[in-house]
Design a protein around this motif. Structure first.
Motif, PDB file in Angstrom:
ATOM      1  N   ARG A   1      -8.848   8.862   7.827  1.00 31.08           N
ATOM      2  CA  ARG A   1      -8.169   9.688   6.621  1.00 31.08           C
ATOM      3  C   ARG A   1      -8.565   9.307   5.502  1.00 31.08           C
ATOM      4  N   SER A   2      -8.721   9.899   4.561  1.00 31.03           N
ATOM      5  CA  SER A   2      -9.309   9.756   3.445  1.00 31.03           C
ATOM      6  C   SER A   2      -8.157   9.378   2.524  1.00 31.03           C
TER       7      SER A   2
ATOM      8  N   GLN B   1     -14.682   6.781  -3.073  1.00 34.94           N
ATOM      9  CA  GLN B   1     -14.320   7.474  -1.879  1.00 34.94           C
ATOM     10  C   GLN B   1     -13.810   6.374  -0.823  1.00 34.94           C
ATOM     11  N   LEU B   2     -12.546   6.456  -0.639  1.00 36.00           N
ATOM     12  CA  LEU B   2     -11.976   5.156   0.128  1.00 36.00           C
ATOM     13  C   LEU B   2     -11.359   5.630   1.455  1.00 36.00           C
ATOM     14  N   GLU B   3     -11.381   5.285   2.424  1.00 31.74           N
ATOM     15  CA  GLU B   3     -10.482   5.452   3.606  1.00 31.74           C
ATOM     16  C   GLU B   3      -9.503   4.780   4.052  1.00 31.74           C
ATOM     17  N   ALA B   4      -8.560   5.218   4.887  1.00 34.52           N
ATOM     18  CA  ALA B   4      -7.339   4.390   5.224  1.00 34.52           C
ATOM     19  C   ALA B   4      -7.936   3.247   6.134  1.00 34.52           C
ATOM     20  N   GLY B   5      -7.005   2.076   5.858  1.00 38.36           N
ATOM     21  CA  GLY B   5      -7.515   0.691   6.460  1.00 38.36           C
ATOM     22  C   GLY B   5      -8.531   0.164   5.816  1.00 38.36           C
ATOM     23  N   SER B   6      -8.786   0.389   4.523  1.00 34.83           N
ATOM     24  CA  SER B   6      -9.914  -0.419   3.742  1.00 34.83           C
ATOM     25  C   SER B   6      -9.146  -1.380   2.813  1.00 34.83           C
ATOM     26  N   VAL B   7     -10.105  -2.284   2.390  1.00 31.77           N
ATOM     27  CA  VAL B   7      -9.392  -3.361   1.427  1.00 31.77           C
ATOM     28  C   VAL B   7     -10.653  -3.291   0.506  1.00 31.77           C
ATOM     29  N   LEU B   8     -10.344  -2.817  -0.612  1.00 29.87           N
ATOM     30  CA  LEU B   8     -11.365  -2.585  -1.586  1.00 29.87           C
ATOM     31  C   LEU B   8     -11.488  -3.569  -2.873  1.00 29.87           C
ATOM     32  N   GLY B   9     -12.337  -4.480  -3.202  1.00 32.13           N
ATOM     33  CA  GLY B   9     -12.432  -5.414  -4.111  1.00 32.13           C
ATOM     34  C   GLY B   9     -13.093  -4.557  -5.269  1.00 32.13           C
TER      35      GLY B   9
ATOM     36  N   GLU C   1      -4.445  -1.091   9.975  1.00 35.37           N
ATOM     37  CA  GLU C   1      -5.406   0.002   9.851  1.00 35.37           C
ATOM     38  C   GLU C   1      -4.863   1.054   9.335  1.00 35.37           C
ATOM     39  N   GLU C   2      -3.709   1.181   9.080  1.00 35.70           N
ATOM     40  CA  GLU C   2      -3.170   2.762   8.375  1.00 35.70           C
ATOM     41  C   GLU C   2      -3.003   2.458   6.857  1.00 35.70           C
ATOM     42  N   ARG C   3      -2.905   1.168   6.335  1.00 35.13           N
ATOM     43  CA  ARG C   3      -2.699   0.858   4.765  1.00 35.13           C
ATOM     44  C   ARG C   3      -4.037   0.657   4.356  1.00 35.13           C
TER      45      ARG C   3
END
Length: 287
Positions: A2-3, A26-34, A179-181
Motif C-alpha cells: 500500500r502506498s 513515493q513511499l510504500e508501507a513497511g519502509s524506513v526512509l532516511g 511491515e505495516e508501519r
C-alpha cells in the motif's frame, strides 16, 4: 504494497527562498526512509508539508488523504517527533500519560508504561526534571504507544550522546516498526541510521537529488579504492566524486561497468555519507 506517501512537484516558498522546488516522493508501507540533506535543504519543510502543518503546492496524498485539507484525520494515523518538540515541564510523567490517554483514542497507556519501564524516566517525576535524553525517551514512548501507521522523525536524536542515540534506534525498531508501519527519519547522523534504512532521499537547495531503495543504490553506485598508478588511471575514468586515501584515492562511480574497475583496486558499496557528499558536490557544481 500500500502506498503511504505520493507527492509530485511539491513547491513551497518563504519570501525569496525556495524551500521546496518540485519535490517528488513515493513511499510504500513497511519502509524506513532516511531524509538526508544539509541545513536549509528543505527537509523540515517537506516533513511539515507531509503532515499538513505548512502549506505547499503540488500533488500530495499521505495515507490516502490530502494533509492540507484533512489534517485532523491524518493525525489519527500519523505521529511526529521533532528536536524542538516541547512537553509540559510542569506535569508529572504519569499525568502526561493520563492526559494523552484522554485525548487520543488510539493511545495505549499500558504499553507506554511498559516502554518506560526500561528507562530511568520514573512515572512520578516532573518532566522539567528530566534530562534531554530522558525527555526524548518519554516522547518516543508516547508516540510508539499510539497505533499509528506513519511515524515522522525530524532530527530526533539531536544533542543526545551516543548511548542514548543507539538505544533510541534500537527501541524504535524493536518496539514500533513492522511491515505495516512506515518511518521517515530526517537526520545528520547518517552512519547511525544507514543499517536500518530501506530507502533514502538526498535533498539540496529544496530539490530531491536522489530517491531510491538501498538495494538499488548498491546496484547503481560503486566505490573503488586504488593506490599508486592505479589511482591515477582510475581518476581518468568519469566518476561522481573522490577523496584521498593513504597512498591513493577512493572514487565513487555511477552506472559503470565494474569489470573496467576491478583490475584497479578494491570495489565496495560506498558509505551513504560519502555518496551524499559526492551528490551534493555535483549538484553545487552545476550552479
Amino acid at each position: 504494497m500500500r502506498s503511504v506517501v505520493e507527492a509530485r512537484g511539491l513547491q513551497r516558498r518563504f519570501g525569496q527562498q525556495q524551500a521546496l522546488a518540485g519535490v517528488d516522493l513515493q513511499l510504500e508501507a513497511g519502509s524506513v526512509l532516511g531524509l538526508i540533506g544539509p541545513n536549509g535543504a528543505g527537509k523540515t519543510t517537506l516533513l511539515r508539508s507531509l503532515l499538513g502543518l505548512t502549506r505547499c503546492e503540488g500533488e500530495l496524498t499521505v495515507l490516502g488523504v490530502d494533509p492540507r485539507r484533512d489534517h485532523a484525520r491524518l493525525m489519527q494515523d500519523a505521529c511526529f517527533i521533532a528536536d524542538t518538540a516541547v512537553l509540559p515541564r510542569w506535569m508529572r510523567v504519569d499525568e502526561l500519560l493520563d492526559y494523552t490517554d484522554g485525548v487520543h483514542s488510539r493511545f495505549n497507556r499500558a504499553h507506554a508504561v511498559r516502554l518506560l519501564a526500561g528507562t530511568e524516566v520514573g512515572l512520578r517525576r516532573r518532566i522539567g526534571e528530566l534530562s534531554k535524553g530522558m525527555t526524548v525517551q518519554l516522547h518516543l514512548a508516547l508516540v510508539m504507544a499510539i497505533d499509528a501507521r506513519l511515524l515522522i522523525l525530524d532530527e530526533p536524536t539531536l544533542g543526545l550522546d551516543i548511548l542514548f542515540r543507539k538505544q533510541f534506534f534500537e527501541q524504535l525498531l524493536n518496539d514500533y516498526f513492522d511491515e505495516e508501519r512506515t518511518i521517515i527519519i530526517s537526520t545528520h547522523q547518517v552512519e547511525e541510521v544507514e543499517n536500518i534504512l530501506t530507502h533514502v532521499m538526498f535533498m539540496n537547495r529544496g530539490r530531491g537529488l536522489l530517491c531510491d531503495s538501498m538495494l538499488a543504490l548498491e546496484e547503481r553506485y560503486v566505490e573503488l579504492r586504488a593506490v599508486g598508478e592505479a589511482a591515477t588511471r582510475a581518476a581518468g575514468i568519469p566518476h561522481l566524486g573522490q577523496r584521498p586515501l593513504l597512498g591513493g584515492k577512493a572514487l565513487i562511480y555511477e552506472d559503470v561497468n565494474r569489470d573496467l574497475l576491478a583490475p584497479l583496486g578494491d570495489l565496495r558499496t560506498p558509505a551513504l555519507a560519502d555518496l551524499f557528499v559526492a551528490k551534493v558536490a555535483e549538484d553545487n557544481g552545476h550552479e
